[in-house]
Design a protein around this motif. Sequence first.
Motif, PDB file in Angstrom:
ATOM      1  N   UNK A 161      98.392  31.960  36.855  1.00 52.85           N
ATOM      2  CA  UNK A 161      97.016  31.614  37.229  1.00 52.85           C
ATOM      3  C   UNK A 161      96.637  30.327  36.503  1.00 52.85           C
ATOM      4  N   UNK A 162      96.809  29.200  37.186  1.00 53.89           N
ATOM      5  CA  UNK A 162      96.574  27.904  36.542  1.00 53.89           C
ATOM      6  C   UNK A 162      95.143  27.763  36.047  1.00 53.89           C
ATOM      7  N   UNK A 196      98.762  24.645  32.582  1.00 53.94           N
ATOM      8  CA  UNK A 196      97.883  24.510  33.749  1.00 53.94           C
ATOM      9  C   UNK A 196      98.331  23.349  34.626  1.00 53.94           C
ATOM     10  N   UNK A 197      98.743  22.251  33.997  1.00 55.37           N
ATOM     11  CA  UNK A 197      99.205  21.082  34.752  1.00 55.37           C
ATOM     12  C   UNK A 197     100.547  21.354  35.420  1.00 55.37           C
ATOM     13  N   UNK A 198     101.435  22.067  34.729  1.00 50.79           N
ATOM     14  CA  UNK A 198     102.725  22.433  35.332  1.00 50.79           C
ATOM     15  C   UNK A 198     102.510  23.265  36.591  1.00 50.79           C
ATOM     16  N   UNK A 199     101.556  24.184  36.534  1.00 51.28           N
ATOM     17  CA  UNK A 199     101.299  25.076  37.662  1.00 51.28           C
ATOM     18  C   UNK A 199     100.529  24.392  38.785  1.00 51.28           C
ATOM     19  N   UNK A 200      99.673  23.435  38.422  1.00 53.25           N
ATOM     20  CA  UNK A 200      98.869  22.726  39.417  1.00 53.25           C
ATOM     21  C   UNK A 200      98.586  21.323  38.887  1.00 53.25           C
ATOM     22  N   UNK A 201      99.340  20.324  39.326  1.00 55.64           N
ATOM     23  CA  UNK A 201      99.176  18.962  38.813  1.00 55.64           C
ATOM     24  C   UNK A 201      97.761  18.394  38.946  1.00 55.64           C
ATOM     25  N   UNK A 202      96.971  18.915  39.855  1.00 52.65           N
ATOM     26  CA  UNK A 202      95.593  18.439  40.008  1.00 52.65           C
ATOM     27  C   UNK A 202      94.756  18.699  38.739  1.00 52.65           C
ATOM     28  N   UNK A 229      95.461  17.917  35.852  1.00 53.29           N
ATOM     29  CA  UNK A 229      95.511  16.702  35.027  1.00 53.29           C
ATOM     30  C   UNK A 229      94.311  15.807  35.349  1.00 53.29           C
ATOM     31  N   UNK A 230      94.040  15.666  36.633  1.00 51.20           N
ATOM     32  CA  UNK A 230      92.924  14.823  37.074  1.00 51.20           C
ATOM     33  C   UNK A 230      91.593  15.442  36.627  1.00 51.20           C
ATOM     34  N   UNK A 231      91.460  16.743  36.784  1.00 50.53           N
ATOM     35  CA  UNK A 231      90.228  17.424  36.382  1.00 50.53           C
ATOM     36  C   UNK A 231      89.951  17.243  34.895  1.00 50.53           C
ATOM     37  N   UNK A 232      90.991  17.408  34.088  1.00 53.31           N
ATOM     38  CA  UNK A 232      90.815  17.339  32.636  1.00 53.31           C
ATOM     39  C   UNK A 232      90.421  15.944  32.163  1.00 53.31           C
ATOM     40  N   UNK A 233      90.801  14.933  32.913  1.00 50.63           N
ATOM     41  CA  UNK A 233      90.466  13.562  32.513  1.00 50.63           C
ATOM     42  C   UNK A 233      88.963  13.326  32.408  1.00 50.63           C
TER      43      UNK A 233
END
Length: 88
Positions: free
Chosen positions: A26-27, A53-59, A61-65
């Motif tokens: 569950x990312x 979380x990024x491994x499971x769903x690369x998006x 990464x964008x959210x965390x930025x």
Amino acid sequence: MACINNGDFEEAREQFEAILERDDTADYVHYGLAMLHSMTNQAEGSLHHLQRAIELNPHNRILARSDVDFRQMADDPRFTELLYPEAM
């Protein structure tokens, strides 16, 4: 998330961990734990869960930025490397 908004970080952590026991993929839970660890100044936990979380769903990464809940991590170079691998 209501627990986090109310400042009940321990209850939030327990709820997230209960979900992970049922589904470690569950990312959104890993992302939530990363955010929670950041908010409570636990850099290692934040980095661990954010990486997962990024491994499971690369998006993620964008959210965390742009997620203000990670502001505690902004000066950590490991956090920058995780969010901006293309710059390394």
